[in-house]
Every structure is written in C-alpha cells, then in structure tokens.
Design a protein around this motif. Structure first.
Motif, PDB file in Angstrom:
ATOM      1  N   ALA A  19      31.634   8.517 -85.224  1.00  0.00           N
ATOM      2  CA  ALA A  19      31.393   9.749 -85.967  1.00  0.00           C
ATOM      3  C   ALA A  19      31.607  10.997 -85.125  1.00  0.00           C
ATOM      4  CB  ALA A  19      29.978   9.749 -86.542  1.00  0.00           C
ATOM      5  N   SER A  20      31.346  10.907 -83.824  1.00  0.00           N
ATOM      6  CA  SER A  20      31.538  12.070 -82.954  1.00  0.00           C
ATOM      7  C   SER A  20      32.970  12.180 -82.450  1.00  0.00           C
ATOM      8  CB  SER A  20      30.568  12.013 -81.766  1.00  0.00           C
ATOM      9  OG  SER A  20      30.817  10.865 -80.975  1.00  0.00           O
ATOM     10  N   GLN A  21      33.628  11.046 -82.218  1.00  0.00           N
ATOM     11  CA  GLN A  21      34.966  11.066 -81.651  1.00  0.00           C
ATOM     12  C   GLN A  21      36.075  11.206 -82.695  1.00  0.00           C
ATOM     13  OE1 GLN A  21      35.671  11.022 -78.240  1.00  0.00           O
ATOM     14  NE2 GLN A  21      33.465  11.297 -78.124  1.00  0.00           N
ATOM     15  N   LEU A  22      35.807  10.719 -83.908  1.00  0.00           N
ATOM     16  CA  LEU A  22      36.843  10.737 -84.937  1.00  0.00           C
ATOM     17  C   LEU A  22      37.343  12.143 -85.283  1.00  0.00           C
ATOM     18  CD1 LEU A  22      38.519   8.856 -86.666  1.00  0.00           C
ATOM     19  CD2 LEU A  22      36.711   8.893 -88.395  1.00  0.00           C
ATOM     20  N   PRO A  23      36.472  13.129 -85.502  1.00  0.00           N
ATOM     21  CA  PRO A  23      36.973  14.485 -85.783  1.00  0.00           C
ATOM     22  C   PRO A  23      37.848  15.044 -84.668  1.00  0.00           C
ATOM     23  CG  PRO A  23      34.667  14.303 -86.396  1.00  0.00           C
ATOM     24  CD  PRO A  23      35.005  13.049 -85.636  1.00  0.00           C
ATOM     25  N   LEU A  42      41.282  13.204 -84.850  1.00  0.00           N
ATOM     26  CA  LEU A  42      42.083  13.642 -86.006  1.00  0.00           C
ATOM     27  C   LEU A  42      42.606  15.066 -85.818  1.00  0.00           C
ATOM     28  CD1 LEU A  42      39.899  12.191 -88.909  1.00  0.00           C
ATOM     29  CD2 LEU A  42      42.120  11.343 -88.128  1.00  0.00           C
ATOM     30  N   SER A  43      41.813  15.928 -85.210  1.00  0.00           N
ATOM     31  CA  SER A  43      42.251  17.312 -85.004  1.00  0.00           C
ATOM     32  C   SER A  43      43.393  17.412 -84.008  1.00  0.00           C
ATOM     33  CB  SER A  43      41.074  18.178 -84.543  1.00  0.00           C
ATOM     34  OG  SER A  43      40.678  17.844 -83.222  1.00  0.00           O
ATOM     35  N   GLU A  44      43.579  16.368 -83.168  1.00  0.00           N
ATOM     36  CA  GLU A  44      44.636  16.357 -82.159  1.00  0.00           C
ATOM     37  C   GLU A  44      45.837  15.504 -82.582  1.00  0.00           C
ATOM     38  OE1 GLU A  44      45.100  17.990 -79.392  1.00  0.00           O
ATOM     39  OE2 GLU A  44      43.198  19.087 -79.537  1.00  0.00           O
ATOM     40  N   TYR A  45      45.837  14.984 -83.781  1.00  0.00           N
ATOM     41  CA  TYR A  45      46.933  14.145 -84.270  1.00  0.00           C
ATOM     42  C   TYR A  45      48.178  15.018 -84.469  1.00  0.00           C
ATOM     43  CZ  TYR A  45      48.886  10.083 -86.787  1.00  0.00           C
ATOM     44  OH  TYR A  45      49.635   8.992 -87.179  1.00  0.00           O
ATOM     45  N   SER A  46      49.195  14.841 -83.643  1.00  0.00           N
ATOM     46  CA  SER A  46      50.363  15.726 -83.642  1.00  0.00           C
ATOM     47  C   SER A  46      51.302  15.440 -84.803  1.00  0.00           C
ATOM     48  CB  SER A  46      51.124  15.603 -82.328  1.00  0.00           C
ATOM     49  OG  SER A  46      51.594  14.273 -82.163  1.00  0.00           O
ATOM     50  N   ASN A  89      42.791  25.413 -73.362  1.00  0.00           N
ATOM     51  CA  ASN A  89      42.214  26.135 -74.486  1.00  0.00           C
ATOM     52  C   ASN A  89      40.719  25.867 -74.584  1.00  0.00           C
ATOM     53  OD1 ASN A  89      44.737  27.173 -75.766  1.00  0.00           O
ATOM     54  ND2 ASN A  89      45.169  24.995 -76.007  1.00  0.00           N
ATOM     55  N   PRO A  90      39.980  26.789 -75.218  1.00  0.00           N
ATOM     56  CA  PRO A  90      38.562  26.506 -75.459  1.00  0.00           C
ATOM     57  C   PRO A  90      38.410  25.410 -76.514  1.00  0.00           C
ATOM     58  CG  PRO A  90      39.200  28.552 -76.523  1.00  0.00           C
ATOM     59  CD  PRO A  90      40.366  28.129 -75.676  1.00  0.00           C
ATOM     60  N   ILE A  91      37.347  24.645 -76.427  1.00  0.00           N
ATOM     61  CA  ILE A  91      37.056  23.639 -77.437  1.00  0.00           C
ATOM     62  C   ILE A  91      36.780  24.351 -78.756  1.00  0.00           C
ATOM     63  CG2 ILE A  91      35.395  21.840 -78.109  1.00  0.00           C
ATOM     64  CD1 ILE A  91      34.956  21.375 -75.078  1.00  0.00           C
ATOM     65  N   PRO A  92      37.287  23.835 -79.868  1.00  0.00           N
ATOM     66  CA  PRO A  92      37.031  24.468 -81.176  1.00  0.00           C
ATOM     67  C   PRO A  92      35.541  24.681 -81.423  1.00  0.00           C
ATOM     68  CG  PRO A  92      38.691  22.761 -81.400  1.00  0.00           C
ATOM     69  CD  PRO A  92      38.167  22.668 -79.989  1.00  0.00           C
ATOM     70  N   ASP A  93      35.211  25.758 -82.120  1.00  0.00           N
ATOM     71  CA  ASP A  93      33.813  26.114 -82.357  1.00  0.00           C
ATOM     72  C   ASP A  93      33.018  24.969 -82.976  1.00  0.00           C
ATOM     73  OD1 ASP A  93      34.192  28.619 -81.321  1.00  0.00           O
ATOM     74  OD2 ASP A  93      34.547  29.578 -83.253  1.00  0.00           O
ATOM     75  N   ALA A  94      33.659  24.211 -83.869  1.00  0.00           N
ATOM     76  CA  ALA A  94      32.956  23.136 -84.563  1.00  0.00           C
ATOM     77  C   ALA A  94      32.514  22.029 -83.634  1.00  0.00           C
ATOM     78  CB  ALA A  94      33.844  22.553 -85.664  1.00  0.00           C
TER      79      ALA A  94
END
Length: 603
Positions: free
Chosen positions: A155-159, A162-166, A380-385
């Motif tokens: 649950a913590s790693q999946l987002p 997915l956000s890094e899926y090119s 880059n900074p880690i996304p706010d979420a």
C-alpha cells in the motif's frame, strides 16, 4: 518477478586505473579472475552456465509486467515477450509454485560443473546458489510474510511505483491503465493473505495496523491533487507521440480509474485492515512465535548478505556502541565548542541539492575511481502526497538498457544542509547511483538486476555516506571546527543506525519487551516515546536497519584489514575500485576476493 529465484513476494519493486599495480581495467580482470580453462569440456560447462543465466533472466517476468517495465526498455531485444499478468499473484498456491520453480532452478544450476567455469562465472554461480538456498528456505516461513507494513508494504510502495511508470510508447500507457484495473484484485489478495495470517495467529500488531491505516489515509486524503492523477498529467505533457486529443482522452480514462477503481480499492483495504483481530501476543518480537527465531536468523542473513550469526552481530554492535561513545567523549573533552555547535545547528550552508551533488562528484575523485562517462540524472523533491510516508530520499534505479534515466528524490521537509548532504552522498555520489552506474559499465549479466542485493547496495551506500561526511561544508565553522564537526556528525549518524540495529536484534532475537528497551535507552537519555518508536519499528520492519549497518561494518572491517596488510601500499581509490568491479555478492565472497587482490598488490 516470477516464481523463481527472484524474491518471493518482493511486491513489484521495488552502480580506473590502478595506481599501485599500474594495471588497466582489463589487467584488473585478469589479475582478479584466473585464466579460463580452454578444454572442450570446460567450454561446454561455461556455455551451459551462460545459457542458464540467460534463461533465468528471460523467465523472471512471466507474472510481472511492472517488474519487466522497470527493468528493461526493450524486452524484445532480450528475447522476452510481454507477460500476460500485470501483477504476480499473492496466494499460498503461488508460493508453492515459486518453491517448485526455485527447486528446478537449483537442480539446473547444480548440473553445471562449477570447477570448470571461469572465475568470474564461479563467483556468480556461488552467489546464485547461495541466494537460491536462502529463498527456498524462506518459503517454509510464509506465515511471517507481512505484505502490508506501513513502510515497505504494498500500500505504501504501490503509489510511488505507479507514479514513476514511464510512458515511452502508447502501448506503455495502455499497459499502465490495464494495471490500474487490476489493483482492486491485487489489494484484495494482499488483504486475504493477512486474514489467513490473522486466523493462524500471525496477524499484524495493533500498532502496525494503525500505522498502515494512517498511511492509506494520507494517500486517500489527496483526492483533489492525487499523486496518480498529477503524475499522469505530467507524463502526458511529455508524450510527444500523442495528439492533444489523445492526451485528453487518456487523462480522462486515468482520472476515472483512479477515482472509481484505485481509491475505492484502497478504501476497501483500509476497512479490511480495521476488521482484523490482533491479539496482544502479536505485539512482541519474532522469537516469541513458534519457529520465529529460525526464521529471523534466515531473514537477517538474506537481507544483510552477511554470514555472521545473530550472536556475532549482537556482540559486534554492542562493541561498536562503546567505540562510538568513546569517540564522542574524546571530541567533547578536546573541543567542547564543536559539540555545542552541532547541538545547536544543522544548517550550515545554502547549497541546493543540485549543487551538493555536483560538489560531491568532484570531491570523491581522489578516493573513488572515475566513471568512463558522466552520469545523467535528475534530482527533484518528493511529491507532496508522499512527503510524510517515505524516507529522507530515494534513488530510482533505471532500466538495464536505459542507463541515463537516473532519478534522485529528496524530502523537502528534511532540508538541513548537514544531513541532506550526506543523504545525497548515499543516494547519488558515491552511493547508489554511482555504484549502479559503475557496475553497469562492467557489462554484468542482466540477471544481476533481478536478484535482491539490498545488503550489498545499502551497505555500500551507507559506507559512502559516512565516508563523505568529511566533504561537508560547515559554513562559518568550517575552517576552525571542520574535523571535530565531521567526527561528531559521523558518530551521531552511526549512533542512530547502530542502536536501531541492536534493538532490532534485542526485540526479535532475545525477545526483549518495550520496558526492557526503555531501560536500555535511559542510559542514552532517550525517553519512553523513543523506546516505543524503536520497539514498534523493530516489530514492523525486522532487519530494516541491519541491512545498512551490518553491510557498512563488513566493508569497514575489510578496509581496516586491507590497510593493515598493505600499509603504505594501500590506496582508498584502488580499494573502492575492487569492490565496485567485483559487484554485488555476499560479503564472504567479497572478503575472499579482496584478500586475493591485497596479496597481488604486495607481490
């Protein structure tokens, strides 16, 4: 990654010249690896091994599209077809299939006569054999496998994943959207796995469930600016192969899937976690369970890649705590002002993360070997979420066939210059990114990319983090107090890792209670809240700090031994080069090869 060697339930996620000897890079290979046996029989076995590692790599992704996507840009060029299953099953049946496949892999490897292989092949043979033995043994302890921990769980790693899926092709976008449709079933399987553990008395502790639920809540709270919607939009902006109408259509499809499929699946997972019924017995270390101590020892050796016994680790760490304390006391006696400065300050200069990495790439040149090419990377900074539920920084490993796509993310909420500088050394130069790029430049077997070498990689990265503290800029205090501040900073960093590792061992191996941990921490002036945090993290993430700190101590021990043996012939640059060129392996193997190198230098 499939049902073979490669990490059962790894949950999809997720490195020249010699001064003393005067050798070139090629000469190094011939000096470390013995000349190949050229008989017909030897050539046959060597070819068999090449075929074995190629086959194992090609069959490592049959149930994992995400794993393949992050490993290769062009799977077809490696003879790999796109897998039908986007995500690997999370079932007991799949576990049994995994074990059967690993047994077959072990049999196939054993059929090869390792004595006839080249020494380079022998090293990898030994690594694979040892790794298979450990993974096969771990399949007997699936009741201890926690897929939903707040820090490293699905649950913590999946987002993040997915956000890094090119998106390099339109097919990538279609694959991604297909993956989103499978998320509900995937999370449901993970929850069912936990329910089975609950029924058998191995459920997550109550505080673990609370942490996992809080983590899910943070992800769900970002409905308006959801990471998976915002990151998809950013990737569409760079998808030059699509028309504007196509981009809008795909964005609409993604938004619908996130809002009506993915987020509801996370809500269902949260509700399922809250329905679990942990008992008070779950709030204890692994040794309190039947076979828990046997599992823990196997787990720690597989995570650290160290052959040290748990008792040896405890003895080593207890001794290290005393050494650290004596070093701090020495600085305090000799330079009390430095102690005061570091206690009151952690922000010493105004360098940006980009400037820090650039300076690190220059600072390390005297003690770390040059790369044949400059590293291309983004920082880059880690996304706010994700600011509240990830570590201080992370490095995204690029695909094997796309070496330039390096990304480093840092937590902008943790920007104190002193800690950020060493964090970037850990993730960038000369840590993860540098090590990964260096090893890729040696043209290693692609199979290396799908074996879990965390103990080696984190050991190296933490070793370099501590080593690079000496390059920190302490601003106005730099000229007068640099050496003292460096020593105190190193001790402060080590103190946290060493103590966390020791408590992990105390809780999970010795079975210490929270109250006993509090008594230990009282000696260091830490309170009840700290004791609870240390205690609960040891239960939630057993081995987490050990894979950093034990690896660091292994490398430090090897360096001390090399300095002792070589005396004035020792070169830090050559020592580091050996480690980097040998590449990921077990520390017992690395130690043997470094001794061989030291003996060759003395001749």
């Amino acid at each position: 990654m499939k049902r073979k060697i490669w990490l059962l339930f790894s949950t999809i996620f997720l490195a020249l010249s010699l001064v003393l000897s005067g050798c070139t890079c090629l000469d190094f290979v011939t000096s470390i690896f013995t000349k190949s046996d050229t008989t017909a029989e030897a050539k046959k076995e060597q070819q068999a091994f090449e075929e074995y590692v190629t086959k194992e790599f090609r069959t490592s992704f049959e149930d994992n599209l995400i794993g393949l996507h992050f490993t290769l840009k062009d799977p077809a060029s490696y003879g790999i077809e796109k897998p039908e299953n986007p995500l690997p099953p999370l079932t007991l049946e799949y576990n049994e299939e995994c074990k059967e496949e690993m047994d077959k892999s072990k049999e196939a490897l054993a059929a090869i006569d390792s004595s006839l292989l080249t020494e380079k092949q022998q090293i990898f043979y030994e690594t694979i054999s040892h790794y298979l033995d450990q993974q096969i043994a771990l399949t007997d302890y699936t009741q201890f496998t926690n897929l939903l921990s707040a820090d490293q769980g699905i649950a913590s790693q999946l987002p993040v994943t997915l956000s890094e899926y090119s998106f390099d092709t339109e097919e990538d976008i279609k694959d991604y959207l297909l993956i989103l449709t499978k998320i509900p079933d995937y999370l449901k399987e993970a929850l069912e796995w936990e329910k089975i553990r609950d029924q058998d008395g191995y459920c997550m502790a109550e505080f673990e469930i609370d942490d996992a639920v809080n983590q899910i809540d943070r992800f769900l709270s970002e409905r308006e600016d959801n990471l998976l919607i915002d990151s998809f939009h950013d990737r569409m902006e760079n998808a030059g192969f699509l028309s504007e109408d196509q981009k809008k259509t795909y964005e609409k499809n993604n938004e619908q899937l996130i809002n009506h499929t993915v987020l509801p699946a996370f809500c269902a997972l949260k509700e399922g976690l809250l329905s679990l019924t942990p008992s008070g017995e779950n709030n204890k270390g692994l040794c309190h369970y039947e076979n828990g101590r046997e599992y823990y020892e196997l787990l720690i050796q597989s995570m650290t890649l160290s052959d040290r016994s748990i008792s040896q680790m405890i003895k080593t760490l207890e001794k290290r705590m005393k050494v650290i304390s004596k070093r701090v006391a020495k600085v305090y006696r000799e330079d009390p002002k430095a102690y005061e400065i570091l206690s009151d300050n952690n922000d010493f200069n105004n360098e940006t993360p980009e400037e820090m990495l650039k300076r690190l790439s220059t600072c390390i040149q005297d003690e770390y070997p040059d790369l044949t090419k400059d590293i291309s990377y983004q920082v880059n900074p880690i996304p706010d979420a994700l600011q509240n539920n990830v570590t201080a920084a992370y490095y995204m490993i690029p695909p094997v066939d796309a070496k330039t796509e390096n990304k480093i993310y840092y937590n902008k909420n943790r920007t104190e210059s002193a800690s950020l500088f060493t964090t970037l050394a850990h993730e960038g130069y000369p840590g993860h990114m540098y090590q990964n790029q260096y090893f890729l430049s040696t043209d290693p077997y692609p199979l290396y990319s799908v074996i879990d070498f965390t103990g080696y990689k984190e050991g190296w990265a933490y070793y370099t983090e501590i080593d690079c503290t000496k390059y920190n800029d302490y601003g106005q205090y730099n000229e007068k107090y640099h050496d003292s501040l460096t020593e105190l900073s190193r001790c402060n960093d080590e103190f946290g890792y060493c103590l966390s590792s020791l408590i992990d061992l105390y809780v999970n191996w010795k079975g210490m209670s929270e109250e006993e941990i509090k008594d230990i921490l009282d000696v260091y002036g830490l309170d009840q809240t700290s004791a609870r945090s240390f205690y609960e993290y040891a239960i939630e993430e057993p081995g987490a700090y050990l894979q950093y700190y034990i690896g660091y101590l292994e490398l430090l021990s090897m360096r001390n031994e090399a300095e002792k043996e070589l005396k004035n012939q020792f070169s830090a640059k050559n020592f580091h080069q050996k480690i980097l060129e040998i590449g990921p392996c077990y520390y017992s193997q690395l130690e043997k090869l470094l001794k061989k190198w030291a003996n060759s230098v003395k001749k």
